[in-house]
Scaffold this motif. Structure first.
Motif, PDB file in Angstrom:
ATOM      1  N   MET A 108      -0.177  24.996 -31.110  1.00 21.32           N
ATOM      2  CA  MET A 108       0.283  25.784 -29.967  1.00 21.32           C
ATOM      3  C   MET A 108       1.244  24.982 -29.090  1.00 21.32           C
ATOM      4  SD  MET A 108       0.407  28.554 -28.536  1.00 21.32           S
ATOM      5  CE  MET A 108      -0.725  29.819 -28.172  1.00 21.32           C
ATOM      6  N   LYS A 109       0.947  23.707 -28.857  1.00 25.22           N
ATOM      7  CA  LYS A 109       1.824  22.871 -28.032  1.00 25.22           C
ATOM      8  C   LYS A 109       3.206  22.729 -28.667  1.00 25.22           C
ATOM      9  CE  LYS A 109      -1.755  20.083 -25.863  1.00 25.22           C
ATOM     10  NZ  LYS A 109      -2.324  18.742 -25.722  1.00 25.22           N
ATOM     11  N   GLY A 110       3.261  22.638 -29.967  1.00 26.25           N
ATOM     12  CA  GLY A 110       4.534  22.535 -30.663  1.00 26.25           C
ATOM     13  C   GLY A 110       5.379  23.778 -30.484  1.00 26.25           C
ATOM     14  N   TYR A 111       4.742  24.945 -30.624  1.00 22.99           N
ATOM     15  CA  TYR A 111       5.474  26.203 -30.444  1.00 22.99           C
ATOM     16  C   TYR A 111       5.926  26.379 -28.994  1.00 22.99           C
ATOM     17  CZ  TYR A 111       4.368  27.597 -35.176  1.00 22.99           C
ATOM     18  OH  TYR A 111       4.282  27.653 -36.541  1.00 22.99           O
ATOM     19  N   VAL A 112       5.077  25.992 -28.067  1.00 18.23           N
ATOM     20  CA  VAL A 112       5.471  26.040 -26.652  1.00 18.23           C
ATOM     21  C   VAL A 112       6.664  25.108 -26.425  1.00 18.23           C
ATOM     22  CG1 VAL A 112       4.747  25.454 -24.291  1.00 18.23           C
ATOM     23  CG2 VAL A 112       3.219  26.759 -25.789  1.00 18.23           C
ATOM     24  N   GLY A 113       6.643  23.944 -27.058  1.00 11.84           N
ATOM     25  CA  GLY A 113       7.760  23.009 -26.952  1.00 11.84           C
ATOM     26  C   GLY A 113       9.058  23.593 -27.476  1.00 11.84           C
ATOM     27  N   LEU A 114       8.995  24.275 -28.615  1.00 12.35           N
ATOM     28  CA  LEU A 114      10.189  24.918 -29.159  1.00 12.35           C
ATOM     29  C   LEU A 114      10.730  25.981 -28.216  1.00 12.35           C
ATOM     30  CD1 LEU A 114       9.276  25.345 -32.945  1.00 12.35           C
ATOM     31  CD2 LEU A 114      10.847  23.692 -31.918  1.00 12.35           C
ATOM     32  N   ILE A 115       9.836  26.771 -27.637  1.00 11.31           N
ATOM     33  CA  ILE A 115      10.259  27.801 -26.682  1.00 11.31           C
ATOM     34  C   ILE A 115      10.880  27.151 -25.448  1.00 11.31           C
ATOM     35  CG2 ILE A 115       9.405  29.608 -25.121  1.00 11.31           C
ATOM     36  CD1 ILE A 115       7.342  30.256 -27.399  1.00 11.31           C
ATOM     37  N   LEU A 116      10.290  26.061 -24.983  1.00  7.75           N
ATOM     38  CA  LEU A 116      10.833  25.365 -23.807  1.00  7.75           C
ATOM     39  C   LEU A 116      12.209  24.763 -24.089  1.00  7.75           C
ATOM     40  CD1 LEU A 116       7.640  23.662 -22.345  1.00  7.75           C
ATOM     41  CD2 LEU A 116       8.900  25.618 -21.414  1.00  7.75           C
ATOM     42  N   ILE A 117      12.440  24.307 -25.315  1.00 12.76           N
ATOM     43  CA  ILE A 117      13.772  23.799 -25.674  1.00 12.76           C
ATOM     44  C   ILE A 117      14.810  24.909 -25.519  1.00 12.76           C
ATOM     45  CG2 ILE A 117      15.234  23.048 -27.594  1.00 12.76           C
ATOM     46  CD1 ILE A 117      12.843  21.393 -28.604  1.00 12.76           C
ATOM     47  N   ILE A 118      14.493  26.084 -26.054  1.00  9.95           N
ATOM     48  CA  ILE A 118      15.421  27.211 -25.961  1.00  9.95           C
ATOM     49  C   ILE A 118      15.613  27.639 -24.509  1.00  9.95           C
ATOM     50  CG2 ILE A 118      15.800  29.632 -26.613  1.00  9.95           C
ATOM     51  CD1 ILE A 118      16.163  27.641 -28.903  1.00  9.95           C
ATOM     52  N   LEU A 119      14.526  27.771 -23.769  1.00 18.73           N
ATOM     53  CA  LEU A 119      14.632  28.176 -22.364  1.00 18.73           C
ATOM     54  C   LEU A 119      15.395  27.145 -21.535  1.00 18.73           C
ATOM     55  CD1 LEU A 119      11.072  29.656 -21.677  1.00 18.73           C
ATOM     56  CD2 LEU A 119      13.234  30.901 -21.905  1.00 18.73           C
ATOM     57  N   GLY A 120      15.107  25.881 -21.758  1.00 16.13           N
ATOM     58  CA  GLY A 120      15.805  24.825 -21.018  1.00 16.13           C
ATOM     59  C   GLY A 120      17.296  24.817 -21.312  1.00 16.13           C
ATOM     60  N   THR A 121      17.642  25.020 -22.578  1.00 16.85           N
ATOM     61  CA  THR A 121      19.052  25.075 -22.957  1.00 16.85           C
ATOM     62  C   THR A 121      19.737  26.255 -22.271  1.00 16.85           C
ATOM     63  OG1 THR A 121      18.557  24.052 -25.087  1.00 16.85           O
ATOM     64  CG2 THR A 121      20.646  25.221 -24.907  1.00 16.85           C
ATOM     65  N   CYS A 122      19.057  27.402 -22.261  1.00 21.60           N
ATOM     66  CA  CYS A 122      19.626  28.583 -21.592  1.00 21.60           C
ATOM     67  C   CYS A 122      19.766  28.357 -20.087  1.00 21.60           C
ATOM     68  CB  CYS A 122      18.756  29.806 -21.854  1.00 21.60           C
ATOM     69  SG  CYS A 122      18.783  30.362 -23.564  1.00 21.60           S
ATOM     70  N   LEU A 123      18.738  27.783 -19.467  1.00 19.11           N
ATOM     71  CA  LEU A 123      18.784  27.541 -18.023  1.00 19.11           C
ATOM     72  C   LEU A 123      19.906  26.576 -17.628  1.00 19.11           C
ATOM     73  CD1 LEU A 123      14.999  27.358 -17.073  1.00 19.11           C
ATOM     74  CD2 LEU A 123      16.649  29.137 -16.432  1.00 19.11           C
ATOM     75  N   CYS A 124      20.114  25.569 -18.441  1.00 22.12           N
ATOM     76  CA  CYS A 124      21.158  24.590 -18.149  1.00 22.12           C
ATOM     77  C   CYS A 124      22.543  25.215 -18.219  1.00 22.12           C
ATOM     78  CB  CYS A 124      21.077  23.407 -19.104  1.00 22.12           C
ATOM     79  SG  CYS A 124      19.690  22.312 -18.792  1.00 22.12           S
ATOM     80  N   ASN A 125      22.671  26.323 -18.926  1.00 21.83           N
ATOM     81  CA  ASN A 125      23.975  26.930 -19.142  1.00 21.83           C
ATOM     82  C   ASN A 125      24.126  28.294 -18.505  1.00 21.83           C
ATOM     83  OD1 ASN A 125      25.435  25.063 -21.106  1.00 21.83           O
ATOM     84  ND2 ASN A 125      23.364  25.178 -21.902  1.00 21.83           N
ATOM     85  N   ILE A 126      23.191  28.688 -17.673  1.00 18.36           N
ATOM     86  CA  ILE A 126      23.216  30.022 -17.091  1.00 18.36           C
ATOM     87  C   ILE A 126      24.393  30.208 -16.137  1.00 18.36           C
ATOM     88  CG2 ILE A 126      21.777  29.738 -15.034  1.00 18.36           C
ATOM     89  CD1 ILE A 126      20.208  32.225 -16.191  1.00 18.36           C
ATOM     90  N   LYS A 127      24.791  29.139 -15.489  1.00 23.06           N
ATOM     91  CA  LYS A 127      25.885  29.229 -14.521  1.00 23.06           C
ATOM     92  C   LYS A 127      27.226  29.481 -15.216  1.00 23.06           C
ATOM     93  CE  LYS A 127      27.963  26.830 -10.646  1.00 23.06           C
ATOM     94  NZ  LYS A 127      28.006  25.606  -9.869  1.00 23.06           N
ATOM     95  N   ARG A 128      27.358  28.972 -16.400  1.00 18.40           N
ATOM     96  CA  ARG A 128      28.614  29.103 -17.128  1.00 18.40           C
ATOM     97  C   ARG A 128      28.839  30.549 -17.453  1.00 18.40           C
ATOM     98  NH1 ARG A 128      30.646  26.653 -22.802  1.00 18.40           N
ATOM     99  NH2 ARG A 128      32.813  26.972 -22.383  1.00 18.40           N
TER     100      ARG A 128
END
Length: 128
Positions: A108-128
């Motif tokens: 479960m922690k691994g899958y949560v980590g994968l989701i957080l990678i995607i969310l973090g990438t999206c959040l870092c680029n939301i302003k663009r």
């Protein structure tokens, strides 16, 4: 105009995802097909190993193609966006391809980590 600008941005992100998939996708194959190279201590042993492991060489070649694509991408995109996006998604694709190869099972922690990678990438680029 806005439509061509948006199209350009979408193409940049597509290229970033493609580079990350190539890089991340080859990492598990390098690990799988390169097992045993750590036991080769001389150059001759390593050359013999490489001659017997063509899929390892193909994996390394694919990884190097990913590196070339990455540097070409840096020439045409914003460095402050491209580097974090490609690096974070490379980890994502390494995990996904590793799972597909049966290399490891994620909890479960691994899958949560994968989701957080995607969310973090999206959040870092939301302003663009």
């Amino acid at each position: 105009d806005n439509k061509s600008y948006l199209s350009s941005i979408m193409m940049d992100y597509f290229k970033m995802i493609l580079v990350a998939a190539v890089w991340g996708g080859t990492n598990p194959f390098i690990g799988k097909f390169g097992k045993g190279i750590e036991n080769c201590h001389s150059l001759v042993d390593k050359l013999i190993f490489l001659a017997k492991a063509p899929l390892f060489l193909v994996s390394i070649l694919g990884n190097q193609i990913g590196s070339i694509l990455f540097y070409a991408l840096l020439n045409t995109t914003d460095l402050s966006i491209t580097v974090p996006v490609v690096n974070s998604l490379t980890m994502f694709f390494t995990a996904v391809f590793g799972i597909l190869l049966g290399e490891s099972k994620l909890g479960m922690k691994g899958y949560v980590g994968l989701i957080l990678i995607i969310l973090g990438t999206c959040l870092c680029n939301i302003k663009r």
